[in-house]
Scaffold this motif. Structure first.
Motif, PDB file in Angstrom:
ATOM      1  N   PRO A  14       1.043  -1.173   0.022  1.00 58.69           N
ATOM      2  CA  PRO A  14       0.066   0.088   0.097  1.00 58.69           C
ATOM      3  C   PRO A  14       0.803   1.192   0.032  1.00 58.69           C
ATOM      4  O   PRO A  14       0.773   2.237  -0.688  1.00 58.69           O
ATOM      5  CB  PRO A  14      -0.733  -0.210   1.287  1.00 58.69           C
ATOM      6  CG  PRO A  14      -0.902  -1.549   1.614  1.00 58.69           C
ATOM      7  CD  PRO A  14       0.551  -2.313   1.025  1.00 58.69           C
ATOM      8  N   ALA A  15       2.041   1.387   0.725  1.00 62.16           N
ATOM      9  CA  ALA A  15       2.766   2.351   0.815  1.00 62.16           C
ATOM     10  C   ALA A  15       3.063   2.842  -0.606  1.00 62.16           C
ATOM     11  O   ALA A  15       3.259   4.228  -0.885  1.00 62.16           O
ATOM     12  CB  ALA A  15       4.038   2.122   1.623  1.00 62.16           C
ATOM     13  N   TRP A  16       3.729   1.847  -1.430  1.00 60.15           N
ATOM     14  CA  TRP A  16       4.063   2.170  -2.703  1.00 60.15           C
ATOM     15  C   TRP A  16       2.924   2.785  -3.404  1.00 60.15           C
ATOM     16  O   TRP A  16       3.196   3.768  -4.229  1.00 60.15           O
ATOM     17  CB  TRP A  16       4.772   0.926  -3.689  1.00 60.15           C
ATOM     18  CG  TRP A  16       5.994   0.720  -3.019  1.00 60.15           C
ATOM     19  CD1 TRP A  16       6.362  -0.414  -1.844  1.00 60.15           C
ATOM     20  CD2 TRP A  16       7.050   1.095  -3.175  1.00 60.15           C
ATOM     21  NE1 TRP A  16       7.693  -0.414  -1.791  1.00 60.15           N
ATOM     22  CE2 TRP A  16       8.454   0.585  -2.617  1.00 60.15           C
ATOM     23  CE3 TRP A  16       7.605   2.341  -3.977  1.00 60.15           C
ATOM     24  CZ2 TRP A  16       9.584   1.037  -2.348  1.00 60.15           C
ATOM     25  CZ3 TRP A  16       8.883   2.756  -3.964  1.00 60.15           C
ATOM     26  CH2 TRP A  16       9.666   2.225  -3.079  1.00 60.15           C
ATOM     27  N   VAL A  17       1.737   2.093  -3.361  1.00 58.71           N
ATOM     28  CA  VAL A  17       0.665   2.791  -4.246  1.00 58.71           C
ATOM     29  C   VAL A  17       0.191   4.224  -3.949  1.00 58.71           C
ATOM     30  O   VAL A  17       0.174   5.033  -4.771  1.00 58.71           O
ATOM     31  CB  VAL A  17      -0.672   1.955  -3.884  1.00 58.71           C
ATOM     32  CG1 VAL A  17      -1.803   2.533  -4.471  1.00 58.71           C
ATOM     33  CG2 VAL A  17      -0.319   0.524  -4.432  1.00 58.71           C
ATOM     34  N   VAL A  18       0.516   4.496  -2.568  1.00 61.75           N
ATOM     35  CA  VAL A  18       0.290   5.899  -2.175  1.00 61.75           C
ATOM     36  C   VAL A  18       1.410   6.657  -2.482  1.00 61.75           C
ATOM     37  O   VAL A  18       1.036   7.781  -3.255  1.00 61.75           O
ATOM     38  CB  VAL A  18       0.197   6.015  -0.687  1.00 61.75           C
ATOM     39  CG1 VAL A  18       0.182   7.389  -0.032  1.00 61.75           C
ATOM     40  CG2 VAL A  18      -0.859   5.305   0.050  1.00 61.75           C
ATOM     41  N   LEU A  19       2.603   6.283  -2.286  1.00 57.30           N
ATOM     42  CA  LEU A  19       3.620   7.338  -3.003  1.00 57.30           C
ATOM     43  C   LEU A  19       3.488   7.456  -4.395  1.00 57.30           C
ATOM     44  O   LEU A  19       3.771   8.578  -5.033  1.00 57.30           O
ATOM     45  CB  LEU A  19       4.863   6.626  -2.702  1.00 57.30           C
ATOM     46  CG  LEU A  19       5.358   6.452  -1.339  1.00 57.30           C
ATOM     47  CD1 LEU A  19       7.051   5.872  -1.000  1.00 57.30           C
ATOM     48  CD2 LEU A  19       5.639   7.759  -0.992  1.00 57.30           C
ATOM     49  N   GLY A  20       3.249   6.411  -5.231  1.00 58.08           N
ATOM     50  CA  GLY A  20       2.908   6.495  -6.600  1.00 58.08           C
ATOM     51  C   GLY A  20       1.891   7.390  -7.032  1.00 58.08           C
ATOM     52  O   GLY A  20       2.135   8.320  -7.872  1.00 58.08           O
ATOM     53  N   GLY A  21       0.803   7.244  -6.305  1.00 52.83           N
ATOM     54  CA  GLY A  21      -0.323   8.526  -6.539  1.00 52.83           C
ATOM     55  C   GLY A  21       0.135   9.726  -6.378  1.00 52.83           C
ATOM     56  O   GLY A  21      -0.259  10.620  -7.091  1.00 52.83           O
ATOM     57  N   LEU A  22       0.877   9.983  -5.201  1.00 50.32           N
ATOM     58  CA  LEU A  22       1.151  11.354  -4.731  1.00 50.32           C
ATOM     59  C   LEU A  22       2.336  11.876  -5.861  1.00 50.32           C
ATOM     60  O   LEU A  22       2.320  13.133  -6.394  1.00 50.32           O
ATOM     61  CB  LEU A  22       1.955  11.519  -3.554  1.00 50.32           C
ATOM     62  CG  LEU A  22       0.943  11.224  -2.306  1.00 50.32           C
ATOM     63  CD1 LEU A  22       1.488  11.152  -1.114  1.00 50.32           C
ATOM     64  CD2 LEU A  22       0.124  12.337  -2.273  1.00 50.32           C
ATOM     65  N   ILE A  23       3.057  11.046  -6.489  1.00 49.69           N
ATOM     66  CA  ILE A  23       4.154  11.388  -7.663  1.00 49.69           C
ATOM     67  C   ILE A  23       3.274  11.896  -8.848  1.00 49.69           C
ATOM     68  O   ILE A  23       3.652  12.820  -9.337  1.00 49.69           O
ATOM     69  CB  ILE A  23       5.214  10.321  -7.499  1.00 49.69           C
ATOM     70  CG1 ILE A  23       6.020  10.349  -6.422  1.00 49.69           C
ATOM     71  CG2 ILE A  23       6.026  10.669  -8.998  1.00 49.69           C
ATOM     72  CD1 ILE A  23       6.735   8.865  -6.307  1.00 49.69           C
ATOM     73  N   THR A  24       2.370  10.946  -9.026  1.00 54.49           N
ATOM     74  CA  THR A  24       1.769  11.246 -10.309  1.00 54.49           C
ATOM     75  C   THR A  24       0.951  12.520 -10.301  1.00 54.49           C
ATOM     76  O   THR A  24       1.078  13.315 -11.461  1.00 54.49           O
ATOM     77  CB  THR A  24       0.634   9.907 -10.465  1.00 54.49           C
ATOM     78  OG1 THR A  24       1.231   8.935 -10.511  1.00 54.49           O
ATOM     79  CG2 THR A  24      -0.070  10.329 -11.957  1.00 54.49           C
ATOM     80  N   LEU A  25       0.352  12.842  -9.069  1.00 55.92           N
ATOM     81  CA  LEU A  25      -0.432  13.868  -9.053  1.00 55.92           C
ATOM     82  C   LEU A  25       0.514  15.334  -9.042  1.00 55.92           C
ATOM     83  O   LEU A  25       0.166  16.040  -9.991  1.00 55.92           O
ATOM     84  CB  LEU A  25      -0.879  14.251  -7.675  1.00 55.92           C
ATOM     85  CG  LEU A  25      -1.961  15.528  -7.278  1.00 55.92           C
ATOM     86  CD1 LEU A  25      -2.887  15.628  -8.423  1.00 55.92           C
ATOM     87  CD2 LEU A  25      -2.261  15.422  -5.643  1.00 55.92           C
ATOM     88  N   ALA A  26       1.600  15.279  -8.631  1.00 55.79           N
ATOM     89  CA  ALA A  26       2.649  16.391  -8.793  1.00 55.79           C
ATOM     90  C   ALA A  26       3.127  16.512 -10.208  1.00 55.79           C
ATOM     91  O   ALA A  26       3.443  17.670 -10.658  1.00 55.79           O
ATOM     92  CB  ALA A  26       3.763  16.031  -7.809  1.00 55.79           C
ATOM     93  N   PHE A  27       3.272  15.217 -10.918  1.00 55.03           N
ATOM     94  CA  PHE A  27       3.929  15.368 -12.299  1.00 55.03           C
ATOM     95  C   PHE A  27       2.737  16.044 -13.106  1.00 55.03           C
ATOM     96  O   PHE A  27       2.932  16.875 -14.074  1.00 55.03           O
ATOM     97  CB  PHE A  27       3.886  14.007 -12.796  1.00 55.03           C
ATOM     98  CG  PHE A  27       4.520  13.839 -14.118  1.00 55.03           C
ATOM     99  CD1 PHE A  27       5.634  14.136 -14.460  1.00 55.03           C
ATOM    100  CD2 PHE A  27       3.700  13.491 -15.142  1.00 55.03           C
ATOM    101  CE1 PHE A  27       6.341  13.858 -15.631  1.00 55.03           C
ATOM    102  CE2 PHE A  27       3.894  13.318 -16.653  1.00 55.03           C
ATOM    103  CZ  PHE A  27       5.559  13.661 -16.781  1.00 55.03           C
ATOM    104  N   VAL A  28       1.319  15.554 -12.897  1.00 54.74           N
ATOM    105  CA  VAL A  28       0.280  16.263 -13.551  1.00 54.74           C
ATOM    106  C   VAL A  28       0.243  17.723 -13.316  1.00 54.74           C
ATOM    107  O   VAL A  28       0.029  18.474 -14.249  1.00 54.74           O
ATOM    108  CB  VAL A  28      -1.097  15.574 -13.259  1.00 54.74           C
ATOM    109  CG1 VAL A  28      -2.267  16.425 -13.816  1.00 54.74           C
ATOM    110  CG2 VAL A  28      -1.058  14.215 -13.603  1.00 54.74           C
TER     111      VAL A  28
END
Lengths: 382, 274
Positions: A14-28
């Protein structure tokens, strides 16, 4: 001989999913910013040209990366060979810290594609010129200091030996560049004698920024070690952290002395009795985040307890964050042009995404590279 | 010789002709603004508005309100902080007086906006990577100046509140007006010495702070910062390299001597880990 300590766990948690989501949001958000301008994703305006990204990502980010040069100096230059187990994680934290600073700058700069113009167009009167060069050069030094982990992982013996041979000059260059960089971030605000509140403005800002960066270096190593020992379920070098902690009170004491001495020297001590926002920040910083950790780190009982070490280190980190925000965002600006700036939620999204990328990168390095390797005394001083 | 503009707040009627002429000549688009309860509009300079007249209501000695008009635009400082602050030399001072901007060099760091004590440089917040946002501010109508004309704002001023000429000449004019009518003017020419002197000179019937001008000393505000860059930084650089090299050498020697004496080696003299 213990090999790699990092544990292999299932690849997607789950930690990786959350990190991935936050990184994607910042990228967008960054893509929107590149398409439509800084105004589309931030509350930055002509009154407040520098906001959250400069105060937090740049000023705090660079200060919190100072563990790398502190540890490299202790191990390579000051004969603290026994602290070597703390070195690699500290270098990695510093290296990732600087990469995160650069990421944030690439979002914040108006013309990020021209960042390399700093190399060809020089104005050596500008503090920003020094800041830019220090970022470039010290990131290069950190990359080199970090590179042996990659070389060891892939069995590249020749480049590993080359770095090993250069490690003393690298450590000296790293400590010198860090000193210049940490202090120059304070110097940036020396050009604002009329816009920065008198309690916070002083020509000694570079010295103060440097002293707090030196104090927060060991504190960050303590935080990073205690946290990573829990996350990666590895042993904790409590005796080493306790030894490191003994340095911090001296640096904090020097900081208090400079700060009070400077206000007394300019006859501004009376401002501290005003009980406004700026003097309140001063007292919170000095009493809560400098004096308190100074006392705590002086107590042997604190230095023997990982929880107390963590708490005291957290106070020092808070000190850096408070003082950087005070200078960069809160105590700054002329009342005539006062305009309220509060960071836009999307500014937070970028900052959080970049931190997430740093945490994720730390996790990946811990998993795939020999980060916590304990190896037989490597001949550093020879 | 250095050109300058004299602004006489006593003669200004607040017609805003200069503000409009500036927009017209420089082909600047209109701005969407909202009512802030003041005649002043827009509230401050921006990338699309390089000159904003300040509308201030000031109480006089009899307790009556009267208008005071200020002029907010680039001061074209003799020692510009923005020029000193720009890391890539995108801002520069010309011998004729104007402080100009070189878009080809700008990296968009916006340190000039922070450094300027008059809060003049502005940024194009709505432009993305492909449009290339720029720093915008008054150019002193450099295009008109080089054609032998006076700036658009001065040219358009109907009441003679603005005057263009050599800086020394305008200083003489300013002081002559103050001496002739000491009852009309504050006994000070703003910009003669402020921040090392500016190319915009002000005389006013009300204190200059009322016109929105900051109280500044006579030294260029970047003096300390430049001292740090040209004196302290090289000293710290050399000092750190020599000092750290020296410490390393001493520590290494001591460790070698200790291991020769039969010491247990490299744990050093700090608290040994085990």
């Amino acid at each position: 001989m213990i090999g790699r300590i990092a544990l292999r766990r299932p690849p997607i948690s789950p930690a990786w999913v959350v990190l991935g989501g936050l990184i994607t949001l910042a990228f967008v958000v960054a893509m929107v910013r590149y398409a439509s301008g800084l105004g589309a994703v931030s509350n930055l305006n002509d009154n407040t040209g520098w906001g959250l990204w400069i105060s937090f990502d740049l000023l705090c980010g660079v200060a919190l990366a100072s563990g790398a040069f502190i540890m490299a100096s202790i191990v390579y230059l000051f004969g603290g060979e026994q602290y070597r187990p703390l070195l690699r994680p500290a270098i990695l934290t510093g290296f990732l810290g600087y990469l995160m600073v650069i990421l944030a700058l690439l979002v914040d700069l108006g013309r990020p594609e021209r960042i390399w113009y700093l190399i060809i167009f020089w104005n050596h009167h500008s503090v920003m010129f020094e800041v830019g060069w220090c970022v470039m050069l010290y990131t290069a030094v950190l990359a080199l200091e970090f590179s042996p982990l990659v070389f060891e992982r892939f069995g590249l013996e020749a480049p590993r030996r080359l770095i090993h041979a250069l490690i003393i000059p690298l450590a000296i260059a790293g400590a010198t560049l860090s000193t210049l960089h940490q202090s120059s971030l304070g110097s940036l605000y020396v050009i604002l004698p009329d816009q920065l509140h008198k309690i916070w403005f002083t020509p000694l800002l570079p010295l103060m920024f440097w002293l707090t960066a030196v104090a927060v270096g060991p504190a960050m190593v303590i935080l990073e070690s205690t946290i990573s020992s829990r996350v990666f379920r590895r042993g904790l070098e409590l005796d080493l952290l306790g030894g490191l902690a003994r340095v911090i009170p001296f640096v904090l004491a020097a900081y208090i002395a400079v700060k009070i001495g400077d206000l007394a020297g300019s006859g501004e001590l009376g401002l501290l009795k005003d009980w406004d926002l700026e003097s309140g920040l001063f007292w919170l910083e000095i009493m809560g985040f400098v004096f308190l950790p100074m006392v705590l780190f002086s107590l042997p009982a604190v230095r023997r307890s990982s929880a107390w070490l963590m708490f005291s280190a957290f106070l020092v980190v808070s000190e850096v964050i408070l003082s950087r925000f005070a200078v960069g965002l809160i105590a700054i600006g002329r009342p005539e042009f006062a305009a309220s700036y509060a960071p836009h939620p999307l500014e937070f999204a970028v900052t959080i995404g970049i931190i997430s990328a740093g945490v994720a990168a730390f996790g990946l390095v811990a998993r795939y590279l020999p980060l916590f390797t304990e190896y037989a005394a490597s001949p550093a001083g020879e | 010789m250095a050109k300058a503009i004299l602004f006489d707040a006593f003669r200004c009627t607040g017609c805003r002709g200069c503000q409009v002429a500036c927009k017209q000549w420089n082909d600047l688009p209109a701005e969407v603004t909202h009512n802030t309860g003041s005649y002043q509009n827009p509230p401050r300079v921006s990338a699309d508005t390089w000159l904003v007249m300040q509308y201030r209501e000031v109480e006089n000695d009899d307790g009556e309100l009267r208008w005071a008009f200020g002029r907010h635009a680039c001061m074209h400082c003799l020692h510009p902080a923005c020029v000193s602050a720009c890391p890539v030399g995108a801002l520069y001072k010309t011998d004729d007086g104007p402080v100009l901007y070189h878009n080809d060099r700008c990296i968009g760091c916006r340190y000039c906006m922070l450094a300027c004590p008059f809060e003049i440089p502005t940024f194009q917040w709505g432009k993305g990577l492909f449009e290339g946002p720029q720093i915008k501010k008054c150019t002193f109508c450099i295009d008109r100046l080089s054609a032998g004309m006076e700036p658009a704002c001065v040219h358009t001023c109907p009441s003679g509140a603005l005057m263009f000429g050599e800086r020394d000449e305008l200083l003489k004019v300013a002081w002559a007006r103050i001496r002739e009518h000491p009852d009309r003017y504050v006994n000070h020419v703003y910009g003669e010495h402020e921040a090392g002197g500016t190319s915009l000179l002000y005389i006013s019937p009300v204190p200059f702070e009322e016109l929105g001008l900051p109280k500044l000393g006579s030294a260029p505000i970047q003096e300390d910062a430049e001292d740090i860059m040209t004196k302290a930084t090289p000293a710290v650089l050399v000092g750190m390299l020599v000092g750290l090299g020296g410490i390393y050498w001493v520590v290494k020697r001591r460790q070698e001597m200790m291991s020769k004496d039969g010491g247990s080696g490299r744990s050093g003299d700090r608290e040994a880990s085990s």
